[in-house]
Design an enzyme around this catalytic site. Structure first.
Site, PDB file in Angstrom:
ATOM      1  N   GLU A  81      29.296  61.455   7.197  1.00 45.04           N
ATOM      2  CA  GLU A  81      30.706  61.120   7.662  1.00 45.04           C
ATOM      3  C   GLU A  81      31.587  62.117   7.078  1.00 45.04           C
ATOM      4  O   GLU A  81      31.546  61.989   5.696  1.00 45.04           O
ATOM      5  CB  GLU A  81      30.825  59.542   6.990  1.00 45.04           C
TER       6      GLU A  81
ATOM      7  N   THR B 107      29.430  48.622  11.072  1.00 47.17           N
ATOM      8  CA  THR B 107      30.617  48.689  10.360  1.00 47.17           C
ATOM      9  C   THR B 107      30.716  48.679   8.569  1.00 47.17           C
ATOM     10  O   THR B 107      31.174  48.530   7.955  1.00 47.17           O
ATOM     11  CB  THR B 107      31.641  47.545  10.491  1.00 47.17           C
TER      12      THR B 107
ATOM     13  N   GLY C  67      27.098  37.977   4.242  1.00 48.37           N
ATOM     14  CA  GLY C  67      28.040  37.975   3.120  1.00 48.37           C
ATOM     15  C   GLY C  67      29.357  37.589   3.899  1.00 48.37           C
ATOM     16  O   GLY C  67      29.702  37.039   4.812  1.00 48.37           O
ATOM     17  N   ARG C  68      30.563  37.982   3.059  1.00 47.59           N
ATOM     18  CA  ARG C  68      31.978  37.484   3.485  1.00 47.59           C
ATOM     19  C   ARG C  68      32.350  38.088   4.516  1.00 47.59           C
ATOM     20  O   ARG C  68      32.436  37.196   5.736  1.00 47.59           O
ATOM     21  CB  ARG C  68      33.035  38.121   2.458  1.00 47.59           C
ATOM     22  N   ILE C  69      31.891  39.306   5.016  1.00 46.29           N
ATOM     23  CA  ILE C  69      32.310  39.985   6.452  1.00 46.29           C
ATOM     24  C   ILE C  69      31.548  39.524   7.404  1.00 46.29           C
ATOM     25  O   ILE C  69      31.514  38.973   8.592  1.00 46.29           O
ATOM     26  CB  ILE C  69      32.197  41.397   6.318  1.00 46.29           C
TER      27      ILE C  69
ATOM     28  N   ALA D 128      37.678  50.237   9.819  1.00 48.37           N
ATOM     29  CA  ALA D 128      37.447  48.902  10.286  1.00 48.37           C
ATOM     30  C   ALA D 128      38.503  48.046   9.351  1.00 48.37           C
ATOM     31  O   ALA D 128      39.196  46.986   9.944  1.00 48.37           O
ATOM     32  CB  ALA D 128      36.022  48.242   9.849  1.00 48.37           C
TER      33      ALA D 128
ATOM     34  N   HIS E 203      35.711  55.320  10.559  1.00 42.75           N
ATOM     35  CA  HIS E 203      35.666  54.258   9.295  1.00 42.75           C
ATOM     36  C   HIS E 203      37.062  53.522   9.207  1.00 42.75           C
ATOM     37  O   HIS E 203      37.971  53.661   8.266  1.00 42.75           O
ATOM     38  CB  HIS E 203      35.224  55.282   8.260  1.00 42.75           C
TER      39      HIS E 203
HETATM   40  C1  DGY Z   1      35.218  49.395   2.212  1.00 38.64           C
HETATM   41  O1  DGY Z   1      36.231  48.698   1.955  1.00 38.64           O
HETATM   42  O2  DGY Z   1      34.142  49.386   1.625  1.00 38.64           O
HETATM   43  C2  DGY Z   1      35.365  49.875   3.669  1.00 38.64           C
HETATM   44  O3  DGY Z   1      34.141  50.538   4.075  1.00 38.64           O
HETATM   45  C3  DGY Z   1      36.697  50.383   3.813  1.00 38.64           C
HETATM   46  O4  DGY Z   1      37.656  49.492   3.750  1.00 38.64           O
END
Ligand code: DGY
Length: 329
Positions: free
Chosen positions: A268, A237, A158-160, A289, A287
Site C-alpha cells: 500500500e 476494508t 467486531g465493532r465494524i 473507508a 484506504h
Molecule cells: C484505521 O483507523 O485503522 C483505518 O484503517 C483508517 O481509518
C-alpha cells in the site's frame, strides 16, 4: 519563568481544529509534506519529542523508540495500530493510543458501498459510459449479483463487522460470521457463527474486518479463495496483508471468484502497474473507508486527546496497552 511546553511531533497535517488544540497546549513539530516523513527524517525529528502523533503509514518500531529517548506517549490517528511495535513501547512504559468507535459507522458505510459497487458493477458501468460504448439498452449488459437476500460472510464480527451486519439486515441478507465473536451481538443481528471454510463456501459476499496480526496475515490465500463460489465477491476494508495479493489476482483472473473490492492492499499504495489494477473485476480505492469530514475530524480530536492525556501523566482515553498502568484496575 513560564514552564516549557512539551514537544509533540506530528507526522502529517491533520484536521485543523484538532491541530489548533494541540498548538495551544504544546510545541508542535509538524511534518507538513504530503508523503510520510522518510525514515531518517523521522529518526531525527523524534529525538527531542515528548509526544508523537502518528499515522498508520509510520512504522514505529524498536529503532524509532530507541531514537526517542524522551517519548512519553504515542498516539496513532487510526483504530488499527499494526504499524506500532506495541510490545516495545510497553517495555519502555510508553502508552499507545488509538481512535476506535468514532469511525465505526463511516467505515461500515464504505464497506457496504464497496460491496454494492462491486455487486452491481458500478465502476465498469461508469467506465463504459465515459468511453462512449453506451449505444442502447441491452438485455445482458453488465449483469451483476443481487445483494438483497444474498449471504454475507463477515470475518471478524467486531465493532465494524457488526455495523456492516446491521446494514446487511436492511437488505434481508443471511449473515454468517467467523471470529471476533460476541455471542450477544451476533444473536441480536441474527448472525450465525460458522467455521472459516463454511463461511467461504456459503457466502455470496465475504467482508474482512479483522486487525492485522501474525494470525490474520495471509489468512485469505489461494486455498481459501478456491473455497469461495465463482460468483462470490471479496471485500477488504481491514488491512491489505490479510489477503495474499497474487493469490487474489490469480483467483480473479481465472474466474475462481467473481470480483473483489479493496480499500486496503499489499503493498500500500498499490503501484499503478500492479497486476490487480489491470483487472476489470477488481475495484480498488485508496484506504479511505473512514474518510468523511466529520469522522476524520473526530479521529484527529481523539488522537490529540490521547497525546495531551499522556503528556499530563494521565491514562489515555483510548489506550491499547493498559499494561503500562499497573496500578489502574
Ligand atoms: C484505521 O483507523 O485503522 C483505518 O484503517 C483508517 O481509518
Amino acid at each position: 519563568m513560564a514552564k516549557k511546553k512539551p514537544l509533540v511531533y506530528v507526522t502529517r497535517k491533520i484536521p485543523t481544529e484538532a491541530l489548533a488544540r494541540l498548538h495551544q497546549r504544546c510545541e508542535v513539530l509538524l511534518w507538513g509534506e504530503e508523503l510520510p516523513p522518510p525514515r531518517e527524517q523521522l529518526l531525527r525529528d523524534i529525538a527531542d519529542a515528548d509526544g508523537l502523533l502518528c499515522l498508520l503509514t509510520d512504522p514505529i518500531d524498536e529503532t524509532v523508540l530507541k531514537a526517542a529517548s524522551k517519548l512519553r506517549v504515542i498516539s496513532n490517528m487510526a483504530v488499527g495500530y499494526d504499524n506500532i511495535d506495541v510490545a516495545a513501547a510497553t517495555k519502555r512504559g510508553i502508552p499507545v493510543g488509538n481512535t476506535p468507535d468514532v469511525l465505526t459507522e463511516t467505515s461500515a458505510d464504505f464497506a457496504f458501498a464497496l460491496l454494492m459497487a462491486a455487486a452491481r458493477r458500478l465502476p465498469e458501468g461508469e467506465r463504459y459510459v465515459k468511453a462512449g460504448h453506451w449505444r442502447t439498452w441491452s438485455p445482458m449488459l453488465l449483469m451483476g449479483q443481487d445483494i438483497y437476500g444474498a449471504t454475507l460472510g463477515i470475518i471478524g464480527l467486531g465493532r465494524i463487522g457488526q455495523a456492516v451486519a446491521r446494514r446487511a439486515r436492511g437488505f434481508d441478507m443471511r449473515i454468517l460470521y467467523h471470529g471476533g465473536s460476541n455471542a450477544e451481538a451476533a444473536a441480536v443481528l441474527g448472525a450465525q457463527q460458522v467455521d472459516l471454510a463454511t463461511l467461504l463456501q456459503e457466502s455470496d459476499f465475504v467482508s474482512l474486518h479483522v486487525p492485522l496480526t501474525p494470525a490474520t496475515r495471509g489468512m485469505i490465500g489461494a486455498q481459501e479463495l478456491r473455497l469461495m463460489k465463482p460468483t462470490a465477491i471479496l471485500i477488504n476494508t481491514a488491512r491489505g496483508p490479510v489477503v495474499e495479493a497474487m493469490a487474489l489476482y490469480e483467483a480473479l483472473k481465472n474466474g475462481e471468484i467473481a470480483a473483489a473490492a479493496l480499500d486496503v492492499t499489499d503493498p500500500e499504495p498499490l503501484p499503478a502497474d500492479h497486476p490487480l489494477l489491470q483487472l476489470e473485476n477488481c475495484l480498488v480505492t485508496p484506504h479511505i473507508a473512514s474518510s468523511s469530514q466529520a469522522t476524520r475530524a473526530r479521529m484527529a480530536h481523539m488522537a490529540v486527546n490521547n497525546v495531551i492525556a499522556g503528556l499530563q501523566g494521565e491514562p489515555l482515553p483510548y489506550c491499547v496497552n493498559p499494561a503500562v498502568y499497573p496500578d489502574k484496575p
